[in-house]
Design an enzyme around this catalytic site. Structure first.
Site, PDB file in Angstrom:
ATOM      1  CB  SER A 171      -0.926  -0.005   1.217  1.00 52.87           C
ATOM      2  OG  SER A 171      -0.172  -0.160   2.407  1.00 52.87           O
TER       3      SER A 171
ATOM      4  CG  ASN B 295      -4.141  -4.713  13.097  1.00 53.37           C
ATOM      5  OD1 ASN B 295      -3.612  -4.626  11.986  1.00 53.37           O
ATOM      6  ND2 ASN B 295      -4.453  -5.878  13.651  1.00 53.37           N
TER       7      ASN B 295
ATOM      8  CB  THR C  65     -41.762  24.463  -9.481  1.00 53.32           C
ATOM      9  OG1 THR C  65     -42.853  24.881 -10.299  1.00 53.32           O
ATOM     10  CG2 THR C  65     -41.732  25.302  -8.206  1.00 53.32           C
ATOM     11  CG  HIS C  66     -42.429  21.081 -12.380  1.00 45.14           C
ATOM     12  ND1 HIS C  66     -42.707  19.758 -12.119  1.00 45.14           N
ATOM     13  CD2 HIS C  66     -43.185  21.803 -11.512  1.00 45.14           C
ATOM     14  CE1 HIS C  66     -43.612  19.680 -11.138  1.00 45.14           C
ATOM     15  NE2 HIS C  66     -43.910  20.900 -10.750  1.00 45.14           N
TER      16      HIS C  66
ATOM     17  CE  LYS D 107     -19.105  26.108 -27.437  1.00 42.55           C
ATOM     18  NZ  LYS D 107     -20.385  25.686 -26.883  1.00 42.55           N
TER      19      LYS D 107
ATOM     20  CG  ASN E 131     -17.359  25.927 -23.828  1.00 41.35           C
ATOM     21  OD1 ASN E 131     -18.435  26.330 -24.244  1.00 41.35           O
ATOM     22  ND2 ASN E 131     -16.442  25.368 -24.607  1.00 41.35           N
TER      23      ASN E 131
ATOM     24  CD  GLU F 293     -19.348  21.912 -19.324  1.00 37.67           C
ATOM     25  OE1 GLU F 293     -18.616  22.887 -19.626  1.00 37.67           O
ATOM     26  OE2 GLU F 293     -19.649  21.026 -20.126  1.00 37.67           O
TER      27      GLU F 293
ATOM     28  CE1 TYR G  37      -6.319  -3.364   8.966  1.00 37.78           C
ATOM     29  CE2 TYR G  37      -5.391  -5.552   8.673  1.00 37.78           C
ATOM     30  CZ  TYR G  37      -5.538  -4.245   8.257  1.00 37.78           C
ATOM     31  OH  TYR G  37      -4.904  -3.819   7.120  1.00 37.78           O
TER      32      TYR G  37
ATOM     33  CD  GLN H  38      -2.916  -2.438   2.293  1.00 34.55           C
ATOM     34  OE1 GLN H  38      -2.217  -2.680   3.268  1.00 34.55           O
ATOM     35  NE2 GLN H  38      -2.675  -2.984   1.113  1.00 34.55           N
TER      36      GLN H  38
ATOM     37  CE  LYS I 164      -4.180   2.723   4.365  1.00 32.42           C
ATOM     38  NZ  LYS I 164      -5.193   2.004   5.144  1.00 32.42           N
TER      39      LYS I 164
HETATM   40  N1  ARG Z   1      -1.248  -1.240   5.397  1.00 30.90           N
HETATM   41  C1  ARG Z   1      -2.213  -1.738   6.327  1.00 30.90           C
HETATM   42  C2  ARG Z   1      -3.539  -1.001   6.150  1.00 30.90           C
HETATM   43  O1  ARG Z   1      -3.538  -0.048   5.491  1.00 30.90           O
HETATM   44  C3  ARG Z   1      -1.712  -1.529   7.718  1.00 30.90           C
HETATM   45  C4  ARG Z   1      -2.266  -2.489   8.711  1.00 30.90           C
HETATM   46  C5  ARG Z   1      -1.735  -3.837   8.455  1.00 30.90           C
HETATM   47  N2  ARG Z   1      -2.065  -4.720   9.510  1.00 30.90           N
HETATM   48  C6  ARG Z   1      -1.920  -6.032   9.361  1.00 30.90           C
HETATM   49  N3  ARG Z   1      -2.236  -6.762  10.355  1.00 30.90           N
HETATM   50  N4  ARG Z   1      -1.504  -6.546   8.249  1.00 30.90           N
HETATM   51  O2  ARG Z   1      -4.559  -1.415   6.637  1.00 30.90           O
END
Ligand code: ARG
Length: 459
Positions: free
Chosen positions: A24, A111, A156-157, A284, A286, A291, A318, A323, A326
């Site tokens: 990650s 975690n 309206t509408h 033009k 725009n 948009e 967990y 993961q 994010k």
């Molecule tokens: N990169 C992991 C995440 O974003 C970190 C936590 C990993 N924990 C584990 N037990 N593998 O969630």
């Protein structure tokens, strides 16, 4: 060779595909400042509670600052083999201060570490959004104040309904973005609990001080349940929910700006700074920013659905699925921030075409309701009858190819004998809006009160 962090149990190195699906670092490097803040708080707490030596904690503090400056300076070498930001930072800390860096992970797991880092990141985004919403509200208030008396059609509408004031229309968006601001603040207050110290899932046997780390990181309190602390992503989902609702508001306004800036409407002129031209059609201009706001909103909705879907089947506590939280939130946050900034710029710069607004407000029999209300008030007619009489007058005007104020008194009296000259007073659009003084109504006097009230709120 096997992994440096858990290699004890492993004989083989991971397959390249395993590394690719697992890593990650490509995106969670954005959590570096939060990760380092969390580690600094944790190290200080470990020393304060006597779990590690003060000298080790001091080396960690210095080392982590070095890592942060390397990352900020762009000299840090991120490694995919080290999977994520947590292990990248720890590995570099080990290079800097030696094997005692390995004591940093006492009473901690990735975690609770990632849950803390991500909360800190989302909290920063809520603070950013608060500032951006306040800026947008100020831009809308400036428009509302300037145009408290400008008359435009209310729809309206998307059909002409009744005249309203420009200020009133702007203040409708102030209400909407004002609610978004409230949601941002609510979400921040609810999410501000610290997961650090939950460890992997069950807490720890070390005598940690969770109050201390929570306070150091600006949280109101430690999260109460260790299982929940590491497996909760409500804060991210609530952020995405707030962002989605606000994005929906942005998109509605963007849609209006696209319509209003067309040659057919000409309600507003957008500034050159927030418009683009065409490579072939020289005339033009725009409304691309509007948009793109309208379009980018899809990513934010998508992120919310994606993360809800990630979370909905996960047993406690967990799972690596988490993961996937994010990238969704990062993308939604970037695009919400961009859309808020673009909208604020457009609103600040745009100029209303007051004459075109008034001409449009005066067409389409927009004061038919005023005429019906006049019949109720002055001729004592039940509203339903007044509605019918007015409808007949609209039909008459339509066959004449004119609007209501263009009919003669004789025309009107032919439809209903009780109509007098006084009716013409209510057929003008300015009279119409000025008469709507009920609480929350469009009258300029009410709009000015609302502008003043909101100015107090946004400062
Ligand atoms: N990169 C992991 C995440 O974003 C970190 C936590 C990993 N924990 C584990 N037990 N593998 O969630």
């Amino acid at each position: 060779t096997s992994n440096a962090m858990w290699g004890g149990r492993f004989a083989d190195a991971p397959d390249a595909i395993m590394e690719a699906i697992n890593a990650s670092i490509g995106f969670d490097k954005r959590l570096a400042p939060q990760d380092i803040a969390g580690s600094r708080a944790h190290a200080a707490m470990l020393a304060a509670t006597g779990i590690i030596e003060a000298s080790d904690a001091e080396a960690m503090r210095k080392g982590l600052l070095t890592v942060l400056s390397e990352i900020e300076g762009g000299t840090f070498e991120f490694s995919t083999a080290l999977e994520d930001i947590h292990m990248n930072v720890e590995a570099r800390l080990t290079e800097i201060m030696g094997p005692a860096a390995g004591r940093l992970h006492t009473a901690r797991s990735r975690n609770d570490q990632v849950a803390t880092d991500f909360r800190l990141w989302v909290r920063d985004q809520l603070d950013l959004a608060e500032g951006q919403l306040l800026a947008l509200l100020r831009a809308l208030l400036a428009q509302a104040e300037a145009g408290a008396e400008w008359v435009m059609p209310g729809f309206t509408h998307l059909q002409t309904a009744q005249p309203v004031t420009w200020g009133h229309h702007m203040m409708a968006y102030v209400e909407m973005f004002g609610r978004d601001l409230g949601r941002v603040r609510d979400a921040r207050a609810r999410m501000n609990e610290c997961p650090l110290g939950a460890a992997a899932l069950a807490g720890t046997s070390f005598p940690i001080d969770r109050e201390m780390t929570a306070e150091a990181l600006g949280f109101d309190r430690p999260a109460a349940n260790s299982l929940d602390a590491v497996s909760d992503r409500d804060f991210a989902l609530e952020y995405l929910s707030v962002a989605s609702i606000s994005a929906m508001h942005l998109s509605r306004f963007a849609e209006e700006l696209v319509i209003w800036s067309s040659a057919q409407f000409r309600f507003v002129t957008l500034s050159d700074r927030f418009s683009t031209g065409s490579s072939i059609m020289p005339q033009k201009k725009n409304p691309d920013a509007a948009e793109l706001i309208r379009a980018k909103i899809g990513r934010i909705f998508g992120a919310q659905v994606a993360l809800m879907t990630v979370m909905k089947g996960l047993p406690l506590a967990y799972s690596k699925d988490m993961q996937e939280d994010k990238e969704q939130v990062f993308d939604a946050a970037d695009n919400w921030a961009l859309a808020l900034a673009a909208m604020e710029g457009m609103v600040r710069d745009m100029s209303a075409n007051v004459d075109a607004l008034e001409a449009a407000a005066s067409s389409g029999f927009s004061t038919a309701t005023d005429l019906a209300d006049w019949l109720v008030r002055e001729a004592g007619m039940p509203f339903r009858e007044a509605h019918h009489v007015t409808g007949t007058l609209v039909a008459l005007a339509e066959t004449r190819g004119c609007d209501l104020p263009d009919l003669t008194l004789a025309d009107m009296q032919e439809v209903h004998g009780d109509i007098t000259e006084g009716v013409f007073d209510v057929l003008g659009v300015h009279n119409s809006v000025a008469s709507r003084t009920s609480l929350g109504g469009t009258a300029p006097v009410r709009v000015r009160e609302e502008v003043a009230r909101w100015k107090e709120i946004v400062g």
